[in-house]
Enzyme design. Sequence first.
Site, PDB file in Angstrom:
ATOM      1  N   ASN A   1      -6.300  -3.620   5.950  1.00 13.73           N
ATOM      2  CA  ASN A   1      -6.754  -3.761   7.336  1.00 13.73           C
ATOM      3  C   ASN A   1      -8.143  -3.169   7.548  1.00 13.73           C
ATOM      4  O   ASN A   1      -8.873  -3.588   8.457  1.00 13.73           O
ATOM      5  CB  ASN A   1      -5.753  -3.120   8.294  1.00 13.73           C
ATOM      6  CG  ASN A   1      -4.530  -3.991   8.505  1.00 13.73           C
ATOM      7  OD1 ASN A   1      -4.597  -5.209   8.375  1.00 13.73           O
ATOM      8  ND2 ASN A   1      -3.412  -3.371   8.814  1.00 13.73           N
TER       9      ASN A   1
ATOM     10  N   GLU B   1       0.855  -1.189   0.000  1.00  9.97           N
ATOM     11  CA  GLU B   1       0.000   0.000   0.000  1.00  9.97           C
ATOM     12  C   GLU B   1       0.891   1.239   0.000  1.00  9.97           C
ATOM     13  O   GLU B   1       1.770   1.381   0.853  1.00  9.97           O
ATOM     14  CB  GLU B   1      -0.903   0.003   1.236  1.00  9.97           C
ATOM     15  CG  GLU B   1      -1.900  -1.139   1.241  1.00  9.97           C
ATOM     16  CD  GLU B   1      -2.677  -1.263   2.538  1.00  9.97           C
ATOM     17  OE1 GLU B   1      -3.863  -1.615   2.489  1.00  9.97           O
ATOM     18  OE2 GLU B   1      -2.082  -1.016   3.611  1.00  9.97           O
TER      19      GLU B   1
END
Length: 551
Positions: free
Chosen positions: A237, A199
Site C-alpha cells: 500500500n 506481508e
Amino acid sequence: MGKSFLNFDAIRVLAESIRRLAPLLAACWQLHLTSLRDNCAMNTESTPVFSTVGLVGTGAMGRGIAQIAAQAGSRVVLFDAAPGAAGKALTAISQQWDKLAEKGRITAEEAASRTTRLSVAANLSDLATCDLVVEAIVEKLAIKQSVLAELEGIVTPSAVLVSNTSSLSVTAIGAGLSRPQQFAGYHFFNPVPLMKVVEVIAGLKTDPAICAKLAVYAKQMGHTAVQAADTPGFIVNHAGRGFGTEALRIVSEGVADFVTIDRILRDQAGFKLGPFELMDLTALDVSHPVMESIYHQYFEEPRYRPSVITAQRLAGGVLGRKTNAGFYDYKDGAAVLPPEPPVPVVAEMPPVWVSPRASRRSELLQLLKDLGATIETGASPSPNALTLVAPLGFDITTVAVVERLDPSRTVGIDMLIDDAATKRRVLATNPATRTDMRDAAHALFARDGKAVSVIRDSGGFVTQRVVATIVNIAADICQQSVCTPSDLETAVTLGLGYPMGPLAMGNRYGPTNILEVLFNMQTVYGDPRYRPSPWLRRRGAIGLSLMHVEE
C-alpha cells in the site's frame, strides 16, 4: 539517449544493468492467475507449522485465509460475532472445494478431508487450543485492541496472535497486550487464494522468531512472505501511492482526461490497468481513505498527497464499478469507453526539425525517416517547420523558451521509453501551439497505425511523471529500511501486478533518466513531492543498480 535538456554528464555513469524481467514477470503473473482459476487447488498437506488456527472475522479475507490454512493441513476454527456468519463461511469454503472436485482439480476425498478440518466456534473461548489466531475484523484500532486482549487471556502463552490489518500500526494494536512479543501483523490481500503474497510485520516488541515461523507457514499455504517494518502502508500500500495520486494530479492540471491517462499508462508503460480503471475496480470508499490514511500517518508527506477529485467523488457516492458510476460509466458490468480521437487529415505535411537536445534523438530521427517525414538538418528550424522536442521532466513551454524556439510551432514527444517497446505515442502541445502544427504532428506519428494521444503541456508528460513517482517512492521505501529491495520487488509484482518491480522499472529506464525527470519536474512545479530520494540520487549518480544494497 540523445543529449538531455540539462547537462548531466557529471552523473552520466549510467549502469547498464537493465533488467530484462518483463517476460519473466508476465509469465509469473499468469501462473498466479491460473492459480485463481484453480481456486488454489494446491494441496500442501505436510505437517503445518501451526496445527490449529483460529480465524476471528469470517468476511472475504477471513474466509480466504481459512481456506488456504486448511489446504495447508491445519485444523481451522472459525468465529464471527455476527450470528450465523461463521457457519455460512464454512459452507462457502466447502462449496469451493466441491467445485474443484467436480472439475477434477482435486479428488472428492480431498474435498471432504479439507472440510473436516473446518469447524465453527460459538464463543471466543472455543479458540483456547489454537496455536495461531488470525484477527480479520473491521479496521478500527480500539476494536482490534479489545478483541486481541480478550484472546490473549484465552489462548496458551505460547500461542501466536496476528492481525490482518492493512493500514493500522501493528505496534499500536499490540500496545495493550501483556505478551506483545507473540503478536505480529500478517497482511493478506483479497482475494486471498489468488494474491500470493503476505506481508509479515514485526511490531517494536515482536520476537523475530515469530516472524520467521509466520513466513514458513505462508509458504506452506502456497504464499510468498515478505518482511515489512511497521510503517504506514507497510510495503504494497505504500509502494502503490504514486500510481493513482500522480495520475490524479495530471487530471487536476487539465493535461488529459481519465480515459486518455489510462490508455497511455497501459499502452506506453505496460500497466495491466490504468489508475482510474484500478480505482473504479477497488472502489473509492476503499482507495481514498487509504490515500488519506498514509498521507496523515506520514505527517503530510507531499509524496503521498491525496486529491480533492477522489474526495469529492467519494462524498457524492460515485465510487466505481459497484455503483455503476465512477471515472467510467458502466453498463451490464462493462465500462462504457469513448472512442479514440480521430487522426486528423493533413493535406500538406510540413518539414520536421528535431531539437539537438531531444532524448533518444537518433531513434527519433530514424522513426521520422521510417514515417516518411521530410527532416530538416539545419542548426535551427525553417519558418515553416514543425519543431519537435523530447524533454525529460520539463514541459514544452520551458523547452521552447530556453531553446529560443517558436512556441507556436513546437510540439513535444515522450521518448523516455523505446518507441519499439510501446503501443502508443504521446505528444504534448504548449499553450501557443498552432492547431495545424498539432494536427500535423498527430497525423505524422499515426502514419504506421500506432495509436497517438495528444495531451496539453505537462512537465514529464504522463508516463514520465507516473513512472518517476513510482520509482522514487520505492527507492525511499528502501532508504527507510521498510523492507529489502528484493522483498519490495516481490511484494509489488505479486500484490499490485505492475509490469515489473519499481526498482527494476527504474533500472530499465535508467536511474539517471528518472533523476533528470524528477529534478526537472521540481523546477517546473516547485513541489517537494518530486524531490529525489537519497537512495535513487546516490545510486543514479555513481552508476549503481537501484537493487544495490550496501555491505
